[in-house]
Motif scaffolding. Structure first.
Motif, short mmCIF file in Angstrom:
data_model
loop_
_atom_site.label_atom_id
_atom_site.label_comp_id
_atom_site.label_asym_id
_atom_site.label_seq_id
_atom_site.Cartn_x
_atom_site.Cartn_y
_atom_site.Cartn_z
N LEU A 73 0.84 -1.19 0.00
CA LEU A 73 0.00 0.00 0.00
C LEU A 73 0.88 1.25 0.00
CD1 LEU A 73 -2.85 1.22 0.18
CD2 LEU A 73 -2.65 1.06 2.68
N ALA A 74 0.69 2.11 -1.03
CA ALA A 74 1.52 3.29 -1.17
C ALA A 74 0.77 4.58 -0.91
CB ALA A 74 2.12 3.34 -2.58
N ARG A 75 -0.54 4.58 -1.14
CA ARG A 75 -1.33 5.81 -0.96
C ARG A 75 -2.80 5.44 -0.84
NH1 ARG A 75 -0.51 11.18 -1.67
NH2 ARG A 75 1.58 10.77 -2.47
N VAL A 76 -3.53 6.29 -0.13
CA VAL A 76 -4.97 6.12 0.00
C VAL A 76 -5.64 7.40 -0.51
CG1 VAL A 76 -6.90 5.79 1.60
CG2 VAL A 76 -4.72 4.61 2.00
N LEU A 77 -6.67 7.23 -1.28
CA LEU A 77 -7.51 8.36 -1.68
C LEU A 77 -8.83 8.27 -0.91
CD1 LEU A 77 -7.12 8.24 -5.59
CD2 LEU A 77 -5.83 9.65 -3.97
N TYR A 78 -9.28 9.40 -0.40
CA TYR A 78 -10.53 9.41 0.37
C TYR A 78 -11.34 10.64 -0.02
CZ TYR A 78 -13.73 8.92 4.35
OH TYR A 78 -14.83 8.76 5.15
N GLY A 79 -12.57 10.42 -0.42
CA GLY A 79 -13.42 11.51 -0.88
C GLY A 79 -14.18 12.18 0.25
N LEU A 80 -14.19 13.49 0.20
CA LEU A 80 -14.92 14.29 1.19
C LEU A 80 -16.20 14.88 0.64
CD1 LEU A 80 -11.97 16.26 2.85
CD2 LEU A 80 -12.99 14.11 3.59
N GLY A 81 -16.39 14.79 -0.68
CA GLY A 81 -17.59 15.36 -1.28
C GLY A 81 -17.45 16.85 -1.51
N ASP A 82 -18.58 17.53 -1.52
CA ASP A 82 -18.63 18.97 -1.82
C ASP A 82 -18.78 19.77 -0.53
OD1 ASP A 82 -19.05 21.51 -2.75
OD2 ASP A 82 -20.92 21.06 -3.80
N PRO A 83 -17.75 20.53 -0.15
CA PRO A 83 -17.85 21.32 1.10
C PRO A 83 -18.98 22.33 1.10
CG PRO A 83 -15.57 21.16 0.37
CD PRO A 83 -16.42 20.64 -0.75
N GLU A 84 -19.49 22.68 -0.07
CA GLU A 84 -20.58 23.65 -0.14
C GLU A 84 -21.95 23.00 -0.02
OE1 GLU A 84 -19.84 26.83 -0.13
OE2 GLU A 84 -17.72 26.24 -0.16
N ALA A 85 -22.01 21.67 -0.03
CA ALA A 85 -23.29 20.97 0.05
C ALA A 85 -23.86 21.06 1.46
CB ALA A 85 -23.11 19.51 -0.35
N PRO A 86 -25.17 21.19 1.59
CA PRO A 86 -25.78 21.29 2.94
C PRO A 86 -25.49 20.06 3.81
CG PRO A 86 -27.36 21.90 1.23
CD PRO A 86 -26.17 21.34 0.51
N THR A 87 -25.28 18.91 3.17
CA THR A 87 -25.06 17.69 3.94
C THR A 87 -23.58 17.39 4.18
OG1 THR A 87 -25.15 16.43 1.87
CG2 THR A 87 -27.21 16.64 3.13
N TYR A 88 -22.69 18.31 3.83
CA TYR A 88 -21.26 18.08 4.01
C TYR A 88 -20.93 17.84 5.48
CZ TYR A 88 -16.21 18.98 3.90
OH TYR A 88 -14.84 18.89 4.03
N ASP A 89 -20.18 16.81 5.75
CA ASP A 89 -19.84 16.42 7.12
C ASP A 89 -18.36 16.72 7.36
OD1 ASP A 89 -19.39 15.25 9.58
OD2 ASP A 89 -20.53 13.44 9.14
N ARG A 90 -18.09 17.71 8.19
CA ARG A 90 -16.70 18.10 8.45
C ARG A 90 -15.95 17.06 9.29
NH1 ARG A 90 -17.88 23.76 10.99
NH2 ARG A 90 -15.67 23.63 11.63
N LEU A 91 -16.67 16.09 9.85
CA LEU A 91 -16.03 15.03 10.62
C LEU A 91 -15.93 13.72 9.84
CD1 LEU A 91 -17.69 15.59 14.12
CD2 LEU A 91 -15.40 16.28 13.41
N LEU A 92 -16.08 13.79 8.52
CA LEU A 92 -16.12 12.58 7.71
C LEU A 92 -14.84 11.76 7.81
CD1 LEU A 92 -17.93 11.00 5.73
CD2 LEU A 92 -16.81 12.24 3.86
N VAL A 93 -13.71 12.41 8.09
CA VAL A 93 -12.46 11.67 8.26
C VAL A 93 -12.58 10.65 9.39
CG1 VAL A 93 -10.03 11.90 8.97
CG2 VAL A 93 -11.00 13.45 7.26
N GLY A 94 -13.46 10.90 10.34
CA GLY A 94 -13.65 9.97 11.44
C GLY A 94 -14.18 8.61 11.02
N LYS A 95 -14.66 8.50 9.79
CA LYS A 95 -15.15 7.21 9.28
C LYS A 95 -14.01 6.33 8.77
CE LYS A 95 -18.55 5.43 5.94
NZ LYS A 95 -19.49 5.80 4.85
N LEU A 96 -12.85 6.93 8.54
CA LEU A 96 -11.74 6.21 7.92
C LEU A 96 -11.27 5.01 8.75
CD1 LEU A 96 -9.32 8.87 6.39
CD2 LEU A 96 -10.11 6.77 5.28
N LEU A 97 -11.39 5.12 10.07
CA LEU A 97 -10.84 4.08 10.94
C LEU A 97 -11.39 2.70 10.63
CD1 LEU A 97 -8.77 4.91 13.18
CD2 LEU A 97 -10.22 6.78 12.42
N GLY A 98 -12.65 2.64 10.19
CA GLY A 98 -13.25 1.36 9.89
C GLY A 98 -12.98 0.88 8.48
N LEU A 99 -12.25 1.68 7.71
CA LEU A 99 -12.02 1.35 6.31
C LEU A 99 -10.58 0.98 6.00
CD1 LEU A 99 -14.05 4.31 4.72
CD2 LEU A 99 -14.87 1.98 5.16
#
Length: 471
Positions: A73-99
């Motif tokens: 494993l050399a790199r991970v890409l993780y999508g955050l979506g659109d920061p301007e969207a009403p449903t944007y979750d600023r804590l989305l990185v917290g989901k990474l632990l299970g992935l």
């Protein structure tokens, strides 16, 4: 009391932490819809083609594990979506632990690196007191340039508060809440005093009346910290270790989560931990009335008229509205000290949950400047609240024919508002008084917010006081 295992491998128990910034780590490139084109162009050609073959896009929660030339494993890409969207979750990185697989990782390209690291650490929380395993094996290396100590301090305070809420009542009663407060006092050099049992009867009669039916003695915990000449701020947290409802006993289904009825105390202690750890220039006081609302022959009854520390007589319309009673005596003590600001925290009413759901604590204040500052702090800390009205005419719903006021309105309307109006009667001198009616629990897992106990408004409080008093 044993702390839960909330740590990553190799860190002290109960203290979420990051590896040093110079630790070799697999980069995790965080991408939004706006940053993806540039991030994709910066990938090595083989990795770019691999990501394309996987169909990776920057939508929220999307993941791609990219190999290096040797297949590791050399790199991970993780999508955050659109920061301007009403449903944007600023804590989305917290989901990474299970992935992620086992390993050490470093976050790159985060819109806010400190915020992303905090989301990771809060998402790493596990309550492991009663069962082993289940912890994540993915560890985080700090991003260069962030205040790692600050991030770790906030995450550790959140973990402490979550541990308290998650601990069942057989292992966490008033004495254990006191022990947690004493532990904080010792760690931060604060003073602490406790009034306990029958010693409450004359000066804190409501706390005594609510807690006397339990074999576990009620108490008022009083912690103070900071220079005596600094601005005074008092936090008051409801510490009902378990709520049966008293003689107005709850049905069994309503009792299942009543270990969390001390969530206000946990939030106050977590906020205090952050404030004291940061060394903010203020005179902090934390008051926690800690009781168990139990059923026995000496339990207070519907129809009883009880005295209060403030001198007001209270007719008991419902013994299941005990939280406002113990807070009333504590708020009277807080108000007498003349602080600049009083904030109180409690899992107080089902009405607030019906109105706002589990994620949004209700906030009440008459102070417009405080309301604006609290709302801003909630946005800054990703710890949201919603202001509700202190509609003064509803105070008449608490009128009593035999006492100065009743502890409930007796009707189905405006339950959260009348509870807030009841509390306001006991801190009349302090204009800047805010009341949080919170749930204290995550019903399901969300990024950075595992299912279970939650210290809602604690990070908001720290952001508010840090903005006001520096540090």
């Amino acid at each position: 009391m044993t702390q839960a295992d909330t740590t990553q491998a190799g860190t002290p128990a109960g203290r979420p932490a990051m590896m040093p910034a110079d630790t070799p780590a697999v980069p995790v490139t965080l991408v939004t819809t706006a940053s993806w084109t540039e991030a994709e162009a910066g990938l090595e050609q083989a990795q770019r083609r691999f990501a394309q073959a996987l169909g990776f896009t920057p939508k929220a929660g999307s993941l791609a594990l990219l190999p290096g030339p040797d297949g590791t494993l050399a790199r991970v890409l993780y999508g955050l979506g659109d920061p301007e969207a009403p449903t944007y979750d600023r804590l989305l990185v917290g989901k990474l632990l299970g992935l992620l697989p086992e390993g050490i990782f470093r976050l790159e390209n985060a819109p806010d690196p400190a915020e992303a690291a905090l989301a990771w650490l809060m998402g790493s929380y596990r309550f492991g007191r009663y069962r082993s395993g289940g912890g994540t094996k993915a560890r985080l290396a700090a991003t260069a340039g962030i205040d790692a100590t600050e991030v770790e301090r906030i995450a550790a305070a959140v973990a402490l508060g979550r541990d308290l809420v998650n601990t069942p009542a057989n292992d966490l009663g008033p004495a254990e809440i006191e022990a947690a407060a004493r532990g904080l006092a010792e760690r931060h050099g604060a003073a602490i005093s406790v009034v306990q049992g029958d010693a409450l009867a004359s000066n804190f009669p409501l706390i005594h009346a609510v807690g006397v039916a339990s074999p576990r003695a009620p108490r008022l915990i009083d912690l103070t910290w900071g220079p005596a000449d600094a601005p005074r701020v008092t936090l008051v947290g409801k510490g009902v270790a378990f709520d049966t409802g008293g003689l107005d006993i709850k049905p069994s289904s309503a009792m299942l989560l009543m270990k969390k009825d001390m969530g206000g105390a946990a939030a106050a202690l977590a906020a205090a931990d952050m404030v004291m750890g940061a060394g903010l220039r203020l005179r902090l006081r934390v008051l926690i009335p800690a009781v168990e609302n139990a059923v026995s022959g000496n339990a207070f009854r519907p129809g009883d008229v009880l005295p209060s520390r403030a001198g007001l007589s209270i007719e008991i319309g419902n013994t299941d509205a005990e939280g406002r009673l113990i807070l009333a005596d504590a708020l009277t003590l807080a108000d007498a000290d003349g602080p600049e600001l009083i904030l109180d925290y409690s899992t107080l009413t089902g009405a607030a949950r019906v109105a706002l759901g589990p994620d949004l604590p209700a906030f009440f204040t008459e102070d417009e400047a405080l309301a604006e500052a609290v709302a801003q702090a909630g946005r800054t800390a990703i710890d949201p609240i919603w202001r509700m009205p202190l509609h003064a005419p509803y105070a008449s719903l608490l009128d009593s024919k035999v006492a100065d006021l009743n502890n409930v309105s007796g009707g189905p309307f405006a339950g959260a508002i009348t509870a807030a109006l009841f509390l306001r009667r006991f801190a009349p001198k302090t204009k800047a008084h805010g009341h949080f009616d919170l749930y204290g629990w995550n019903p399901s897992t969300k990024p950075g917010r595992p299912e279970g106990g939650e210290v809602q408004t604690a990070r908001l409080t720290y952001a508010l006081l840090k903005a006001r008093y520096g540090g």
